[in-house]
Design a protein around this motif. Structure first.
Motif, PDB file in Angstrom:
ATOM      1  N   TYR A 129      -2.936   3.424  -2.814  1.00 14.56           N
ATOM      2  CA  TYR A 129      -3.095   2.437  -3.885  1.00 14.56           C
ATOM      3  C   TYR A 129      -2.520   1.120  -3.397  1.00 14.56           C
ATOM      4  O   TYR A 129      -1.456   1.083  -2.781  1.00 14.56           O
TER       5      TYR A 129
ATOM      6  N   HIS B 112      -3.807   9.875  -2.544  1.00 17.79           N
ATOM      7  CA  HIS B 112      -4.676   8.712  -2.704  1.00 17.79           C
ATOM      8  C   HIS B 112      -3.840   7.437  -2.602  1.00 17.79           C
ATOM      9  O   HIS B 112      -2.906   7.226  -3.363  1.00 17.79           O
TER      10      HIS B 112
ATOM     11  N   VAL C 130      -4.794   6.997 -10.117  1.00 20.22           N
ATOM     12  CA  VAL C 130      -4.216   6.263  -9.002  1.00 20.22           C
ATOM     13  C   VAL C 130      -3.487   5.052  -9.554  1.00 20.22           C
ATOM     14  O   VAL C 130      -4.077   4.276 -10.313  1.00 20.22           O
ATOM     15  N   PRO C 131      -2.202   4.802  -9.242  1.00 19.67           N
ATOM     16  CA  PRO C 131      -1.395   5.659  -8.369  1.00 19.67           C
ATOM     17  C   PRO C 131      -0.910   6.910  -9.103  1.00 19.67           C
ATOM     18  O   PRO C 131      -0.791   6.901 -10.322  1.00 19.67           O
TER      19      PRO C 131
ATOM     20  N   GLY D 197       3.623   5.401 -11.510  1.00 21.35           N
ATOM     21  CA  GLY D 197       2.614   6.434 -11.381  1.00 21.35           C
ATOM     22  C   GLY D 197       1.887   6.706 -12.682  1.00 21.35           C
ATOM     23  O   GLY D 197       2.337   6.324 -13.763  1.00 21.35           O
TER      24      GLY D 197
ATOM     25  N   TYR E 284       1.401   5.611  -1.803  1.00 23.12           N
ATOM     26  CA  TYR E 284       1.004   6.681  -2.726  1.00 23.12           C
ATOM     27  C   TYR E 284       2.263   7.207  -3.376  1.00 23.12           C
ATOM     28  O   TYR E 284       3.363   7.065  -2.846  1.00 23.12           O
ATOM     29  N   CYS E 285       2.104   7.803  -4.577  1.00 23.00           N
ATOM     30  CA  CYS E 285       3.292   8.217  -5.322  1.00 23.00           C
ATOM     31  C   CYS E 285       2.961   9.326  -6.300  1.00 23.00           C
ATOM     32  O   CYS E 285       1.791   9.614  -6.563  1.00 23.00           O
TER      33      CYS E 285
ATOM     34  N   ARG F 106       0.856  -1.195   0.000  1.00 20.75           N
ATOM     35  CA  ARG F 106       0.000   0.000   0.000  1.00 20.75           C
ATOM     36  C   ARG F 106       0.886   1.235   0.000  1.00 20.75           C
ATOM     37  O   ARG F 106       1.783   1.372   0.833  1.00 20.75           O
TER      38      ARG F 106
ATOM     39  N   MET G 211       7.667   8.548  -3.787  1.00 21.42           N
ATOM     40  CA  MET G 211       6.902   7.314  -3.533  1.00 21.42           C
ATOM     41  C   MET G 211       7.020   6.983  -2.048  1.00 21.42           C
ATOM     42  O   MET G 211       8.127   6.836  -1.529  1.00 21.42           O
TER      43      MET G 211
END
Length: 319
Positions: A166, A164, A158-159, A153, A127-128, A125, A196
């Motif tokens: 992901y 958010h 998403v991502p 990305g 986000y990036c 899990r 990231m």
């Protein structure tokens, strides 16, 4: 003094037992095995922005950020920054930037191995940024890892969409057949919008218990069952009595710090104590103090059982 030593030994034993945890059948990463020198925390124990501190294995209070359960999504909407909803932005990774940030990596260790099952086997899990890219490797030892996929990305998606979360899923089938204990993420891009940050590493499969020992092993006992024997009774009350009024919240003056062998290993707050595996089983509500609130929860569930082979017992895995 004898009581204090007994309590310390008891707490240290619990700290060992809470490592290599399954929590409700999910196998979570247990240790940051290694990381490069530009891996950093996002918020350094406080919600709200990039932190200045880089993670080092010499400062263990930062190395637990990607371990244990996900904690960047308190309300289940897959957004990392709903701080008013209780989200804790305890993530670690790398920011976008110049070539000084190139070639960063983080390696996590699973004491309970990940295995090749039907479908996805590993979930990361994160986000990036929309221009971010990383390669993911896995294996039985840190010296024998094979690439199992990539995280990349996407612009306005998403991502890549700011804040958010992901879930990147990886299937071991056809790539690795041995039990996996090590997972590595390696940075492939630098520059603007290539940051990231990782929230957690875990198994995709869920273990369901068939016997009492598996209910405890796979983390399906209820919090009031302090000794994890699938029955809330006087033995659990004894655990509470033994730990009565002990405070392990690092933010409280005079907290009990004897459990931490190294002063540098003390987490920044109560959440960190639990993420690092130092929580007391008798601390039922996980607020880092054993008090009447825990006793009340114990009383409400007194004589509750979770034995898989007893039809009269609670089956939390079926809820």
């Amino acid at each position: 003094m004898k009581k204090a030593k007994t309590l310390t030994a008891f707490i240290l034993t619990l700290a060992v037992l809470t490592n290599a945890e399954y929590i409700e059948g999910v196998n979570w990463a247990d240790e940051v095995f290694s990381c490069t020198n530009r891996i950093q925390s996002w918020a350094d124990g406080q919600c709200g922005g990039p932190g200045p501190n880089f993670i080092s294995l010499q400062t263990p209070q930062t190395s637990w950020w990607v371990l244990g359960q996900s904690d960047c999504d308190g309300n289940g909407n897959m957004q990392a920054w709903d701080f008013e909803e209780g989200d804790r932005d305890y993530a670690a990774g790398w920011r976008g930037g110049s070539q000084i940030n190139a070639g960063q990596e983080i390696v996590v260790y699973f004491e309970n191995s990940l295995e090749d099952n039907a479908g996805a086997d590993l979930v990361i899990r994160l986000y990036c940024g929309p221009a971010a890219k990383a390669s993911v490797y896995a294996g039985q030892s840190p010296d024998n890892l094979v690439q199992i996929g990539e995280i990349e990305g996407k612009l306005n998606d998403v991502p890549g969409k700011g804040g958010h979360l992901y879930d990147a899923e990886f299937d071991f089938s056809g790539k690795i057949s041995q039990p996996v204990h090590f997972v590595k993420v390696f940075r492939e891009t630098v520059g603007s919008q290539t940051g990231m940050f990782f929230d957690s590493f875990r198994s995709s499969s869920v273990k369901l218990p068939e016997i009492k020992s598996e209910a405890a092993q796979y983390g399906w006992t209820i919090p009031e069952d302090a000794n994890s024997d699938c029955f809330v009774n006087h033995l659990d009350f004894a655990e509470i009595a033994e730990s009565w009024k002990i405070c392990f919240d690092p933010k409280v003056s005079g907290f009990e710090d004897s459990v931490f062998e190294d002063p540098n290993s003390i987490p920044s707050g109560c959440h960190g104590v639990w993420q690092a595996g130092y929580g007391l089983q008798a601390d039922i509500n996980k607020d880092c103090v054993v008090d009447f609130e825990d006793l009340l929860l114990f009383a409400e569930n007194f004589l509750t059982c979770t034995d898989p082979n007893n039809e009269d017992c609670l089956k939390p895995w079926n809820l």
